[in-house]
Enzyme design. Structure first.
Site, PDB file in Angstrom:
ATOM      1  N   SER A 201      -1.458  -3.816  10.015  1.00  0.00           N
ATOM      2  CA  SER A 201      -1.173  -4.783   8.954  1.00  0.00           C
ATOM      3  C   SER A 201       0.119  -5.544   9.261  1.00  0.00           C
ATOM      4  O   SER A 201       1.094  -4.961   9.733  1.00  0.00           O
ATOM      5  CB  SER A 201      -1.001  -4.049   7.624  1.00  0.00           C
ATOM      6  OG  SER A 201      -2.146  -3.294   7.332  1.00  0.00           O
TER       7      SER A 201
ATOM      8  N   CYS B  61       0.794  -7.765  11.524  1.00  0.00           N
ATOM      9  CA  CYS B  61       1.115  -7.971  12.945  1.00  0.00           C
ATOM     10  C   CYS B  61       0.441  -9.226  13.494  1.00  0.00           C
ATOM     11  O   CYS B  61       0.323  -9.395  14.703  1.00  0.00           O
ATOM     12  CB  CYS B  61       0.701  -6.761  13.773  1.00  0.00           C
ATOM     13  SG  CYS B  61       1.728  -5.316  13.492  1.00  0.00           S
TER      14      CYS B  61
ATOM     15  N   ARG C  94       0.842  -1.193   0.000  1.00  0.00           N
ATOM     16  CA  ARG C  94       0.000   0.000   0.000  1.00  0.00           C
ATOM     17  C   ARG C  94       0.879   1.246   0.000  1.00  0.00           C
ATOM     18  O   ARG C  94       1.971   1.263   0.550  1.00  0.00           O
ATOM     19  CB  ARG C  94      -0.904   0.022   1.227  1.00  0.00           C
ATOM     20  CG  ARG C  94      -2.138  -0.855   1.088  1.00  0.00           C
ATOM     21  CD  ARG C  94      -3.044  -0.733   2.290  1.00  0.00           C
ATOM     22  NE  ARG C  94      -2.436  -1.290   3.483  1.00  0.00           N
ATOM     23  CZ  ARG C  94      -1.859  -0.609   4.455  1.00  0.00           C
ATOM     24  NH1 ARG C  94      -1.834   0.710   4.411  1.00  0.00           N
ATOM     25  NH2 ARG C  94      -1.325  -1.216   5.486  1.00  0.00           N
TER      26      ARG C  94
ATOM     27  N   ARG D 133       1.891 -12.282  -0.617  1.00  0.00           N
ATOM     28  CA  ARG D 133       0.560 -12.565  -0.069  1.00  0.00           C
ATOM     29  C   ARG D 133      -0.094 -13.757  -0.755  1.00  0.00           C
ATOM     30  O   ARG D 133       0.225 -14.097  -1.893  1.00  0.00           O
ATOM     31  CB  ARG D 133      -0.345 -11.348  -0.307  1.00  0.00           C
ATOM     32  CG  ARG D 133       0.147 -10.064   0.347  1.00  0.00           C
ATOM     33  CD  ARG D 133      -0.621  -9.739   1.553  1.00  0.00           C
ATOM     34  NE  ARG D 133      -0.063  -8.632   2.328  1.00  0.00           N
ATOM     35  CZ  ARG D 133      -0.678  -8.134   3.402  1.00  0.00           C
ATOM     36  NH1 ARG D 133      -1.833  -8.627   3.789  1.00  0.00           N
ATOM     37  NH2 ARG D 133      -0.126  -7.155   4.089  1.00  0.00           N
TER      38      ARG D 133
ATOM     39  N   ASP E  49      -9.524  -9.654   8.955  1.00  0.00           N
ATOM     40  CA  ASP E  49      -8.996  -8.308   8.665  1.00  0.00           C
ATOM     41  C   ASP E  49      -9.972  -7.161   8.947  1.00  0.00           C
ATOM     42  O   ASP E  49      -9.543  -6.096   9.358  1.00  0.00           O
ATOM     43  CB  ASP E  49      -8.556  -8.243   7.201  1.00  0.00           C
ATOM     44  CG  ASP E  49      -7.656  -7.051   6.892  1.00  0.00           C
ATOM     45  OD1 ASP E  49      -6.787  -6.731   7.725  1.00  0.00           O
ATOM     46  OD2 ASP E  49      -7.819  -6.437   5.832  1.00  0.00           O
TER      47      ASP E  49
ATOM     48  N   HIS F 227     -10.667  -2.198  11.520  1.00  0.00           N
ATOM     49  CA  HIS F 227      -9.584  -3.048  11.002  1.00  0.00           C
ATOM     50  C   HIS F 227      -9.364  -4.191  11.997  1.00  0.00           C
ATOM     51  O   HIS F 227      -8.365  -4.209  12.716  1.00  0.00           O
ATOM     52  CB  HIS F 227      -8.333  -2.176  10.859  1.00  0.00           C
ATOM     53  CG  HIS F 227      -7.230  -2.827  10.074  1.00  0.00           C
ATOM     54  ND1 HIS F 227      -5.911  -2.433  10.187  1.00  0.00           N
ATOM     55  CD2 HIS F 227      -7.240  -3.822   9.163  1.00  0.00           C
ATOM     56  CE1 HIS F 227      -5.167  -3.161   9.368  1.00  0.00           C
ATOM     57  NE2 HIS F 227      -5.940  -4.009   8.741  1.00  0.00           N
TER      58      HIS F 227
ATOM     59  N   TYR G  95      -1.251  -3.400  -7.124  1.00  0.00           N
ATOM     60  CA  TYR G  95      -1.043  -4.170  -5.898  1.00  0.00           C
ATOM     61  C   TYR G  95      -2.309  -4.205  -5.030  1.00  0.00           C
ATOM     62  O   TYR G  95      -2.975  -3.171  -4.838  1.00  0.00           O
ATOM     63  CB  TYR G  95       0.127  -3.603  -5.074  1.00  0.00           C
ATOM     64  CG  TYR G  95       0.126  -4.219  -3.700  1.00  0.00           C
ATOM     65  CD1 TYR G  95       0.623  -5.513  -3.511  1.00  0.00           C
ATOM     66  CD2 TYR G  95      -0.467  -3.575  -2.629  1.00  0.00           C
ATOM     67  CE1 TYR G  95       0.527  -6.119  -2.283  1.00  0.00           C
ATOM     68  CE2 TYR G  95      -0.558  -4.177  -1.381  1.00  0.00           C
ATOM     69  CZ  TYR G  95      -0.062  -5.453  -1.222  1.00  0.00           C
ATOM     70  OH  TYR G  95      -0.181  -6.062  -0.004  1.00  0.00           O
TER      71      TYR G  95
ATOM     72  N   LYS H 162      -9.713  -2.261   1.684  1.00  0.00           N
ATOM     73  CA  LYS H 162      -9.433  -1.102   2.542  1.00  0.00           C
ATOM     74  C   LYS H 162     -10.204   0.136   2.088  1.00  0.00           C
ATOM     75  O   LYS H 162     -10.667   0.914   2.913  1.00  0.00           O
ATOM     76  CB  LYS H 162      -7.943  -0.794   2.559  1.00  0.00           C
ATOM     77  CG  LYS H 162      -7.059  -1.984   2.874  1.00  0.00           C
ATOM     78  CD  LYS H 162      -7.308  -2.534   4.243  1.00  0.00           C
ATOM     79  CE  LYS H 162      -6.334  -3.686   4.488  1.00  0.00           C
ATOM     80  NZ  LYS H 162      -6.300  -4.142   5.843  1.00  0.00           N
TER      81      LYS H 162
HETATM   82  O1  SAT Z   1      -2.531  -4.518   1.158  1.00  0.00           O
HETATM   83  S1  SAT Z   1      -3.686  -4.619   2.045  1.00  0.00           S
HETATM   84  O2  SAT Z   1      -4.075  -3.281   2.473  1.00  0.00           O
HETATM   85  O3  SAT Z   1      -4.808  -5.246   1.371  1.00  0.00           O
HETATM   86  C1  SAT Z   1      -3.280  -5.560   3.391  1.00  0.00           C
HETATM   87  C2  SAT Z   1      -2.891  -4.744   4.559  1.00  0.00           C
HETATM   88  O4  SAT Z   1      -1.962  -3.950   4.471  1.00  0.00           O
HETATM   89  O5  SAT Z   1      -3.507  -4.910   5.628  1.00  0.00           O
HETATM   90 MN    MN Z   2      -5.289  -5.305   7.083  1.00  0.00          MN
END
Ligand code: SAT
Ligand code: MN
Length: 579
Positions: free
Chosen positions: A246, A248, A67, A364, A273, A224, A195, A204
């Site tokens: 994210s 963690c 991100r 991922r 998430d 979140h 991405y 998000k």
């Molecule tokens: O890349 S994402 O935002 O989908 C995953 C994350 O950073 O929590």
């Molecule tokens: Mn996340």
């Protein structure tokens, strides 16, 4: 046909000028037609179909692997409404600037219209989005992450409403990359990235940034948070939601394999998430997982740390930016198996020379939630599940103990609002830097965060039976930088303490920062952690905490008059308790 949808699609066609337009119906036949095209164009590479049936590898552009928080904007008419923690552009400026980029951006390409539902189909709590994208990778991912296609059009009907999101891959030039949110008109624009979090607009962009703005107006919460289900020895089920930044460990906690299963403690997954929470008639907070899949981090995921994630992603999944062996086996650091002798790294270098990680640290998997071996039978319950505990946490080498409980809802909101964590590779930028990340929402709050805190305070007043609030830290280190808590499955132990606290059964020691377990109140049998280490894990250093309150004061100053007085009062009270 939905008139608003038709109008918007026509508008996007005029703007981006695609060669073709394809309306996604989400069917198997559709996917079977798209697959050869993706393989032929190199968007996907087949993985070993015997070991990983239906699984494919995708490589993003090397400059486009996470991100981009610095290129993510909240475009409200007034700057104050985006608040001090968001990047802001006026809607007019944003549309002029990025509209120019979208002009003709789909020439020579196909436009995919992707209708989707966030939340279980037919649930009164679910919402509809439509993404327009020129990327087949986006289509393939949205198909896993959401309920996508005809099912969404059926729910939308002729006059239903939806959140539109326009995405174009553009040139993948970081100087021409923007993730824009227009919360006042519930609109998303994403340009120049391929991405995950930047382009899977249901995740998000919609389910957190746009939804948090809607939620404040409508009196609910978009957070979140993972949602887990805990079964205790009596068979009783309790649901908890946890907010960590994210990368963690939300996915790991949501899929925790309990080492105490033979004693009757078992964890199942509702979501990993995002949680949408509403107040039920019983005054409790009820949560749904708006997503249908997981977009989880791979490095560090092994049979030991999260076997359920590996099983979930063993079929029908997309692997992004991992390394691969010559016979199509994906590989990443911390997978728990030796790398094969010859490996192609995430950049496509063969053989990998071992100098840099073979898989990108933010590589991922995208996998269907229904394939998760520990998915709860309640995961698609249209009314959601009642939440008994909210857990905040992050990566913190020092200061915060393994687990503690807030004294009240407002004190819990204070704990969430002052959360800090070391940054990870989930976002572009330096990793390992300590930053305040309130409720793990810093990159995801679609409006002024001071007002967001106020919304939290108000929800605690409106809900007559709100959840208890806890804070955890699995990442405490000793002087030598070694983690002193084993984590992963053993996190069941603090979870059991929380359960017992909710039920009024566990002892606790009142400290200035909240209630910490007494060493004997934690279920530690069978765990090789010395009494000394346990004491260290539960210790509170008053001098360090005094320094922390100075830092919190500075953090609070960011929000100026928007900081709710309840939080300043909590800070004063904490200082008093610290002496
Ligand atoms: O890349 S994402 O935002 O989908 C995953 C994350 O950073 O929590
Ligand atoms: Mn996340």
């Amino acid at each position: 046909m939905n008139a608003k949808l038709q109008r918007w699609v026509d508008e996007c066609i005029r703007l981006t000028q695609p060669d073709n337009v394809h309306w996604c119906d989400g069917s198997e036949e559709e996917y079977e037609k798209m697959l050869p095209e993706m393989l032929q164009k190199g968007i996907l590479t087949e993985l070993n179909q015997k070991e990983y049936p239906g699984c494919y590898l995708h490589r993003t552009h090397p400059n486009d692997v996470a991100r981009v928080e610095n290129l993510t904007f909240i475009c409200t008419s007034k700057k104050e409404d985006a608040g001090p923690t968001n990047n802001w552009m006026s809607p007019a400026d944003a549309k002029a600037k990025v509209g120019e980029m979208f002009k003709g951006s789909m020439k020579g390409r196909t436009m995919y219209v992707i209708p989707y539902i966030m939340g279980p189909a037919g649930s009164p709590l679910s919402k509809i989005g439509v993404e327009i994208s020129d990327s087949l990778y986006v289509v393939a991912n949205m198909r896993i992450m959401t309920r996508m296609g005809q099912i969404a059009l059926d729910q939308l009907g002729e006059d239903g409403d939806f959140v539109p999101g326009l995405h174009s891959t553009g040139e993948l030039d970081p100087n021409r990359r923007f993730i824009l949110h227009f919360p006042e008109e519930s609109l998303i624009w994403s340009y120049g990235s391929g991405y995950g979090g930047n382009v899977l607009l249901g995740k998000k962009c919609f389910s957190l940034r746009i939804a948090s703005f809607m939620a404040r107006k409508e009196g609910w919460m978009a957070e979140h948070m993972l949602i887990l289900e805990l079964e205790d020895p009596s068979g009783k089920l309790t649901w908890m939601a946890a907010a960590f930044p994210s990368a963690c460990g939300k996915t790991n906690l949501a899929m925790l394999v309990s080492p105490l299963e033979n004693e009757g403690y078992k964890v199942r997954t509702i979501g990993d998430d995002i949680a949408w929470l509403r107040i039920g008639e019983d005054g409790r907070l009820w949560a749904i997982n708006p997503e249908a899949g997981f977009f989880g981090v791979l490095p560090g995921t092994s049979m030991e740390t999260n076997s359920s994630a590996l099983v979930t992603a063993k079929s029908n999944s997309i692997y992004t930016n991992v390394a691969v062996s010559d016979n199509g086996m994906p590989w990443w650091e911390g997978m728990g198996v030796e790398p094969p002798p010859i490996l192609t790294d995430w950049l496509g270098n063969r053989p990998w020379n071992g100098e840099k990680p073979a898989a990108h640290p933010n590589s991922r998997f995208t996998a269907p939630a229904r394939q998760c071996p520990c998915i709860s039978p309640r995961w698609e319950d249209p009314m959601g599940v009642p939440i008994s505990a909210i857990i905040f946490g992050g990566r913190r080498a020092k200061l915060t103990p393994l687990v503690y409980q807030s004294n009240s809802w407002n004190h819990g909101v204070f704990i969430g609002a002052t959360m800090a964590s070391e940054t990870t590779s989930a976002a572009m930028g330096k990793s390992g830097v300590l930053r305040r990340d309130p409720m793990a929402m810093l990159p995801f709050c679609g409006y002024n965060m001071g007002q967001y805190f106020d919304h939290w305070i108000k929800m605690g007043v409106k809900a007559s039976n709100p959840p208890a609030i806890f804070h955890v830290n699995w990442f405490r280190q000793d002087k030598n930088g070694k983690f002193i808590w084993p984590g992963f499955g053993e996190n069941i132990r603090p979870i059991i303490w929380m359960l017992d606290r909710i039920n009024g059964k566990a002892k606790g020691r009142e400290t200035p920062i909240g209630t910490v377990p007494t060493p004997d109140s934690l279920h530690m049998e069978g765990l090789n952690v010395s009494n000394e280490t346990l004491e260290q894990l539960l210790s509170i250093n008053v001098e360090d905490w005094k320094a922390e309150t100075d830092s919190i004061e500075k953090h609070f100053q960011t929000f100026g008059d928007d900081l709710p007085s309840e939080l300043s009062e909590e800070l004063i009270a904490l200082k008093k308790r610290l002496g």
